[in-house]
Design a protein around this motif. Structure first.
Motif, short mmCIF file in Angstrom:
data_model
loop_
_atom_site.label_atom_id
_atom_site.label_comp_id
_atom_site.label_asym_id
_atom_site.label_seq_id
_atom_site.Cartn_x
_atom_site.Cartn_y
_atom_site.Cartn_z
N GLN A 68 0.52 4.30 2.65
CA GLN A 68 -0.85 4.76 2.88
C GLN A 68 -1.24 4.40 4.31
N SER A 69 -2.23 5.07 4.84
CA SER A 69 -2.63 4.88 6.24
C SER A 69 -3.11 3.47 6.54
N ASN A 70 -3.52 2.70 5.53
CA ASN A 70 -4.00 1.33 5.74
C ASN A 70 -2.94 0.28 5.43
N SER A 71 -1.68 0.67 5.29
CA SER A 71 -0.61 -0.26 4.95
C SER A 71 -0.34 -1.25 6.08
N GLN A 85 0.82 -1.22 0.00
CA GLN A 85 0.00 0.00 0.00
C GLN A 85 0.86 1.27 0.00
#
Length: 134
Positions: free
Chosen positions: A97-100, A82
């Motif tokens: 990314q913040s959801n990695s 991500q």
């Protein structure tokens, strides 16, 4: 990333006591991280992300894991990293990314107290895997 030695060229010495930690290895033709021949039993592969690699995502010379040398692997993540903007030619934005799955998934290594931008590690609950701390 390949760990090991060609024993014929090292008077029988083995590639041993390596620590491979907090790396992202993606989209390689064969293996993302491998342990070759000529290794000792004390290599460690810790908190690495391997994803989208060809023959196998992680393994030894014969594409088998765990390695015959009995090295340890812990915390291997086999998911998309991500990145903000992945580009195969290296021109992208390789921050996370913040959801990695790489965020707060690394381990602290004393020699790595800052990220690629010079920011102190950690910036959250833990060390991020890869060159940038979120």
């Amino acid at each position: 990333m390949s760990i090991g030695t060609e024993i014929d060229n090292t008077d029988g010495g083995l590639g041993d006591n390596f620590i491979v930690a907090n790396n992202i290895s993606i989209n390689n033709a064969l293996l993302g991280i491998r342990e070759r021949e000529g290794v000792g039993p004390n290599n460690q592969f810790v908190n690495n992300i391997v994803y989208g690699n060809g023959k196998a995502v992680f393994g030894e010379e014969d594409y088998e894991w765990p390695s015959a040398a009995e090295s340890t692997d812990q915390g291997i993540i086999m998911q998309n990293v991500q990145f903000v903007q992945f580009q195969a030619d290296g021109s992208g934005n390789y921050r996370l990314q913040s959801n990695s799955p790489a965020i707060d998934a690394g381990i602290a290594i004393s020699i790595l107290s800052t990220d690629f931008d010079g920011r102190p590690r950690p910036q959250g609950k833990g060390i991020d895997i890869g060159p940038f701390e979120s």
